[in-house]
Design an enzyme around this catalytic site. Structure first.
Site, PDB file in Angstrom:
ATOM      1  N   HIS A   1     -12.152  -5.574   8.044  1.00  0.00           N
ATOM      2  CA  HIS A   1     -12.665  -5.275   6.659  1.00  0.00           C
ATOM      3  C   HIS A   1     -13.916  -4.505   6.872  1.00  0.00           C
ATOM      4  O   HIS A   1     -14.795  -4.500   6.171  1.00  0.00           O
ATOM      5  CB  HIS A   1     -13.150  -6.450   6.060  1.00  0.00           C
ATOM      6  CG  HIS A   1     -11.913  -7.467   5.701  1.00  0.00           C
ATOM      7  ND1 HIS A   1     -10.958  -8.172   6.341  1.00  0.00           N
ATOM      8  CD2 HIS A   1     -11.325  -7.507   4.380  1.00  0.00           C
ATOM      9  CE1 HIS A   1     -10.232  -8.441   5.697  1.00  0.00           C
ATOM     10  NE2 HIS A   1     -10.181  -8.161   4.584  1.00  0.00           N
TER      11      HIS A   1
ATOM     12  N   GLU B   1       0.771  -1.241   0.146  1.00  0.00           N
ATOM     13  CA  GLU B   1      -0.004   0.101  -0.181  1.00  0.00           C
ATOM     14  C   GLU B   1       0.784   1.362   0.076  1.00  0.00           C
ATOM     15  O   GLU B   1       0.437   2.196  -0.677  1.00  0.00           O
ATOM     16  CB  GLU B   1      -0.795   0.000   1.279  1.00  0.00           C
ATOM     17  CG  GLU B   1      -2.273  -0.948   0.713  1.00  0.00           C
ATOM     18  CD  GLU B   1      -1.891  -2.378   1.275  1.00  0.00           C
ATOM     19  OE1 GLU B   1      -0.775  -2.545   1.705  1.00  0.00           O
ATOM     20  OE2 GLU B   1      -2.756  -3.270   0.865  1.00  0.00           O
TER      21      GLU B   1
END
Lengths: 348, 380
Positions: A154, A87
């Protein structure tokens, strides 16, 4: 997921009593929130060769949620770039490409993973213009929110992390049309823009969305309902919940969709607070130092004399989002919670 | 320069370049930029000791050959992320000692106008993105610049630096990996100066970072970081490889940080004799002797270069001291950009770049971001 988690059934998408945009000349088409995001991306990639997507599994696979489904076929793999699980490299490379004149749109597979790219976002991207006078026009798409047993990694709503990094713009659409218009504006903006797209709304909301070019200015809130006895200030998934609650209560209430969290439409917030005298701020993100805390502070500082009740917050408590459905529903604000919070303030 | 040099650049070669040609004037420039870095940093250190520099003071004494030799290889349209031991690269690309010293003192005439300090700057007009303190954060950024260049089919190069300390951080791996996957036109210059602040090599890594390049799928080369022409030649070869589609290169330069991490650091952790041994390999003294012994420079010529540098730094320091402090109201300005402005091109003093074909397509696809800036700079 339970309808209460997001509050709006597909046929009950919020009607806009005071639309901010003129009727779109190009006509409109029924789209889900997810389709509207894809549509904005596709339109911008067709319009401007400098726009490209970078993220994990977005190419041949079309993305974990299929936002870029078919993009690799239309635009080629180089403009729908599958990235390694890195990322910081995704966001750092986007900064480099942006200062070189490209318009990168990064996808974090889940907004939770922005934690892994946080350094490049807050230390490099956010501060670049202030320190160096150098614009980094880039978007970081952040599929966020809970309601479907995603568990602690999540389901998060990371906006408060982002709002503590001056230099970032942060938007969080609550409707398909706004998702399209805000994403278009974000891609065209000269700054790093974090685009919070609520996963629970992806296939849940559907409404007519303008076709072709459609831009919603960043930093402008929108009134979804106009009433005089209460203002519910919300964004993202809480907008539908708030609208459904005041409709079911038949309350004389204003629902203000912030749409942009940075810059914040302080004028719209204060106007509604002064006019109604009672304010509830609602969001799915956790409570401490969240958007609700900020709005409550602004209203207390600048509209205190107009208040008829304490500013209240309806948020998730300061807890990780648990996995099991009954535990998750106990943490995320539900329609019943929203109605109760509205009733309490109306009765105050 | 000869026409042959210009053609060599335009030739599509994936492998190494033929030995790069340095004219007599180029060699004088290499010496001059190294002297300029040392003199400007010495002047900056004095200003610090006089209390004119807020915060601490950081320099790259002993490492001058690396930033000067590497940046000297670059064309105007190439891009850089320059780090805190690499002042010489800023000077090569066109930043003046005045703006460097003013930046250290937080003056309005500094490159960042007081928004950021010390070497945390990059002049966008000169094609540089300024570093941040987190290391090696500029490695992914330079990788992204190279990605843009590759996507547009340009023959340009991005170059950045990092110390060996940075190679321990995960972002180093992320950048190397992404650069390797896409064979991006990026040159990574690793400066192994012996210490990450106080931590010696043996506590930093078990495997030499330069040797890791191969496992990322690209070239790693080791050069003597105190030999400016060796660094230059490796940088030319790496950038030529990048322009020809041959991918990234990691150039490992062994050197020694002759001062502390910052002026506050007494270097008590460096064993006796180490600095003295490296002092005998000082890159500036060595190059001066090299020019006298192998390229016919007279002592008088070499002294003239040094004198001109001393005078320039004295004059630039005077101007920097005359630069006012910024207005406090400026602190609240510039958070957001109103519009995108492309990076400009840097100065490229190597004679090879005097006449040549442009490195970006004339009718390039999409944006040709810095063409306007490059026109205005060459007119200036």
């Amino acid at each position: 997921m339970s309808p209460e988690a997001t509050g709006i059934a597909p046929e009950e998408a919020p009607s806009q009593t005071t639309p901010a945009q003129p009727t779109h000349p190009g006509g409109s088409r029924e789209m889900t929130y997810l389709e509207a995001i894809s549509d904005a991306l596709r339109e911008e990639m067709r319009r401007d060769e400098a726009v490209f997507c970078i993220g994990e599994d977005i190419g041949a696979f079309g993305g974990a949620f299929k936002v870029t489904d078919g993009f690799a076929e239309e635009f080629g793999a180089a403009r729908v770039l599958d990235a390694p699980l890195a990322e910081n490299a995704i966001i750092g490379a986007a900064v480099g490409a942006a200062v070189e004149g490209m318009r990168p749109v990064c996808e974090m597979q889940f907004s939770d993973f922005i934690a892994c790219g946080f350094d490049q976002l807050v230390n490099v991207a956010a501060k670049l213009h202030y320190r160096q006078g150098l614009a980094a026009p880039m978007v970081v798409r952040l599929p966020s929110g809970g309601g479907f047993s995603g568990g602690p990694f999540h389901s998060q709503n990371p906006e408060a992390w982002l709002l503590q990094a001056p230099g970032l713009k942060v938007v969080a659409p609550g409707s398909p049309a706004d998702a399209k218009g805000l994403l278009t504006a974000a891609i065209r903006d000269a700054n790093p823009v974090c685009f919070l797209e609520h996963k629970g709304l992806y296939r849940y909301l559907r409404e007519p969305v303008p076709e072709g070019e459609y831009v919603v200015e960043l930093g402008k809130a929108q009134m979804i309902r106009e009433g005089d006895e209460l203002t519910v200030i919300a964004y993202g998934s809480a907008v539908g919940l708030a609208t459904q609650a005041v409709d079911e209560l038949e309350a004389d209430a204003t629902v203000l969709d912030l749409r942009s969290l940075a810059p914040l439409d302080t004028e719209a917030v204060l106007e509604a607070a002064r006019r109604t005298g009672k304010v509830l701020v609602a969001h799915e993100a956790t409570r401490t130092c969240g958007v609700g805390a900020e709005i409550a502070a602004i209203v207390s500082e600048l509209a205190f004399e107009h208040l008829d009740a304490p500013v209240r917050r309806l948020t998730a408590p300061n807890l990780p989002i648990p996995f099991s459905p009954p535990l998750e529903q106990a943490v995320l604000p539900q329609l019943a919670d929203m109605k109760e919070a509205c009733r309490e303030l109306l009765d105050y | 320069m000869s026409d042959g040099d210009a053609r060599a650049i335009a030739t599509d070669r994936a492998g190494g370049a033929s030995e790069p040609v340095l004219t007599r004037e180029d060699r004088a420039s290499l010496l001059r930029f190294m002297l300029l870095m040392r003199a400007a940093e010495e002047r900056g250190l004095r200003l610090y000791k006089q209390g004119k520099v807020p915060g601490s003071f950081y320099d790259g004494r002993g490492q001058e050959a690396i930033s000067v030799g590497s940046s000297f290889a670059l064309a105007p349209e190439d891009r850089m992320c320059i780090l805190h031991r690499d002042l010489g690269a800023h000077f090569v690309r066109g930043v003046s000692p005045e703006r460097y010293l003013a930046n250290y003192m937080g003056r309005s005439g500094g490159v960042t106008g007081g928004k950021d300090g010390n070497l945390h700057f990059g002049d966008p007009e000169l094609g540089c993105v300024g570093m941040v303190s987190m290391l090696p954060d500029m490695a992914p950024v330079a990788t992204g610049m190279a990605l843009a260049m590759k996507m547009r089919g340009e023959r340009r190069v991005a170059m950045t630096y990092f110390g060996e300390g940075s190679t321990a951080n995960g972002q180093w791996h992320e950048a190397m990996n992404m650069a390797g996957i896409h064979r991006l036109p990026v040159v990574f210059v690793l400066e192994n100066n012996g210490y990450a602040y106080s931590t010696p090599n043996e506590l930093e890594f078990a495997a030499d970072p330069v040797e890791r390049a191969e496992s990322y799928g690209f070239h790693g080369v080791k050069v003597d970081g105190n030999d400016v022409e060796a660094v230059f030649e490796a940088s030319v070869e790496a950038s030529e490889r990048a322009r020809g589609g041959g991918g990234p290169t990691l150039i490992g330069c062994r050197t020694m940080r002759m001062h502390g991490h910052g002026a506050h650091d007494d270097m008590s952790y460096v064993p006796d004799g180490v600095l003295e041994s490296w002092e005998r390999r000082d890159p500036i003294d060595r190059y001066r002797r090299h020019l006298a012994d192998h390229h016919g420079f007279s002592e008088q010529e070499l002294d003239e270069v040094a004198t001109a540098v001393t005078e320039q730094v004295a004059e630039d320091a005077r101007r920097a001291l005359d630069s006012p402090m910024p207005e406090p109201s400026l602190a609240s300005e510039g958070l957001y950009a109103e519009a995108f402005r492309p990076l400009g091109d840097g100065v490229a003093p190597w004679s090879r770049w005097a006449e040549r074909k442009p490195l970006r397509p004339v009718n390039g696809n999409g944006r040709s971001p810095s063409s306007e800036a490059s026109v205005s700079r060459s007119a200036a």
